[in-house]
Design a protein around this motif. Sequence first.
Motif, PDB file in Angstrom:
ATOM      1  N   SER A  25       0.824  -1.208   0.000  1.00  0.00           N
ATOM      2  CA  SER A  25       0.000   0.000   0.000  1.00  0.00           C
ATOM      3  C   SER A  25       0.855   1.252   0.000  1.00  0.00           C
ATOM      4  CB  SER A  25      -0.946   0.003   1.201  1.00  0.00           C
ATOM      5  OG  SER A  25      -0.210   0.158   2.395  1.00  0.00           O
ATOM      6  N   GLY A  26       0.310   2.276  -0.543  1.00  0.00           N
ATOM      7  CA  GLY A  26       1.046   3.521  -0.656  1.00  0.00           C
ATOM      8  C   GLY A  26       1.567   3.671  -2.066  1.00  0.00           C
ATOM      9  N   LYS A  27       1.809   4.888  -2.421  1.00  0.00           N
ATOM     10  CA  LYS A  27       2.219   5.211  -3.786  1.00  0.00           C
ATOM     11  C   LYS A  27       3.609   4.690  -4.138  1.00  0.00           C
ATOM     12  CE  LYS A  27       2.687   9.244  -6.754  1.00  0.00           C
ATOM     13  NZ  LYS A  27       2.480  10.694  -6.854  1.00  0.00           N
ATOM     14  N   TRP A  28       4.503   4.553  -3.150  1.00  0.00           N
ATOM     15  CA  TRP A  28       5.913   4.344  -3.450  1.00  0.00           C
ATOM     16  C   TRP A  28       6.462   2.966  -3.139  1.00  0.00           C
ATOM     17  CZ3 TRP A  28       7.195   8.060  -6.497  1.00  0.00           C
ATOM     18  CH2 TRP A  28       6.616   9.323  -6.342  1.00  0.00           C
ATOM     19  N   LYS A  29       5.799   2.179  -2.310  1.00  0.00           N
ATOM     20  CA  LYS A  29       6.392   0.899  -1.885  1.00  0.00           C
ATOM     21  C   LYS A  29       6.677  -0.046  -3.050  1.00  0.00           C
ATOM     22  CE  LYS A  29       4.575   0.769   2.799  1.00  0.00           C
ATOM     23  NZ  LYS A  29       3.653   0.041   3.682  1.00  0.00           N
ATOM     24  N   ILE A  53       9.875  11.398  -5.117  1.00  0.00           N
ATOM     25  CA  ILE A  53       9.621  11.064  -3.715  1.00  0.00           C
ATOM     26  C   ILE A  53      10.434  12.001  -2.818  1.00  0.00           C
ATOM     27  CG2 ILE A  53      11.434   9.324  -3.475  1.00  0.00           C
ATOM     28  CD1 ILE A  53       9.476   7.613  -1.841  1.00  0.00           C
ATOM     29  N   THR A  57       9.399  10.857   2.927  1.00  0.00           N
ATOM     30  CA  THR A  57       8.539   9.753   2.490  1.00  0.00           C
ATOM     31  C   THR A  57       9.359   8.513   2.180  1.00  0.00           C
ATOM     32  OG1 THR A  57       6.899  11.314   1.643  1.00  0.00           O
ATOM     33  CG2 THR A  57       6.802   9.061   0.793  1.00  0.00           C
ATOM     34  N   GLN A  61       8.725   5.020   4.041  1.00  0.00           N
ATOM     35  CA  GLN A  61       8.349   3.829   3.273  1.00  0.00           C
ATOM     36  C   GLN A  61       9.370   2.709   3.467  1.00  0.00           C
ATOM     37  OE1 GLN A  61       5.204   4.037   0.652  1.00  0.00           O
ATOM     38  NE2 GLN A  61       5.129   4.781   2.744  1.00  0.00           N
ATOM     39  N   GLN A  64       8.796   1.149   6.862  1.00  0.00           N
ATOM     40  CA  GLN A  64       7.618   0.273   6.870  1.00  0.00           C
ATOM     41  C   GLN A  64       7.918  -1.045   6.163  1.00  0.00           C
ATOM     42  OE1 GLN A  64       4.563   0.994   8.473  1.00  0.00           O
ATOM     43  NE2 GLN A  64       4.375  -1.191   8.138  1.00  0.00           N
ATOM     44  N   LEU A  65       8.608  -0.993   5.032  1.00  0.00           N
ATOM     45  CA  LEU A  65       8.964  -2.217   4.316  1.00  0.00           C
ATOM     46  C   LEU A  65       9.902  -3.079   5.160  1.00  0.00           C
ATOM     47  CD1 LEU A  65       9.447  -0.686   0.759  1.00  0.00           C
ATOM     48  CD2 LEU A  65       7.708  -2.367   1.408  1.00  0.00           C
TER      49      LEU A  65
END
Length: 115
Positions: A25-29, A53, A57, A61, A64-65
């Motif tokens: 989820s999210g634009k960049w992951k 990016i 951010t 990201q 989170q990953l």
Amino acid sequence: MSYYPLRPDCINGVCPVETTLNILSGKWKGIIMYHLLSGKKRFSELKKLIPAISFRTLTLQLRQLEKDGVVSRTVYAEVPPRVEYALTSLGETMRPIINSMYEWGIAYQSEESVQ
């Protein structure tokens, strides 16, 4: 058009598709993971590969990953410190998903350019 019947895990529990989408989820992951498919990258390399990016951010990201277990962060005891990011073995299992997304994007872009 054929539809697949809902499996019990998508009715009574958390659907595996939802789990996968939560990771990506999210634009960049997905884009970050795509660039890591070719191997380890330093933060600055990722930033150059994804110029749109922001630094903040990208940091969030990547964290989170890493928390999700699909990206590893290795810090080298050097001056200045060097940090590299790579896909974990779990992250590598997403290779076919990321590649399929890439191929679908190419097909969609070529369809859209025809219209």
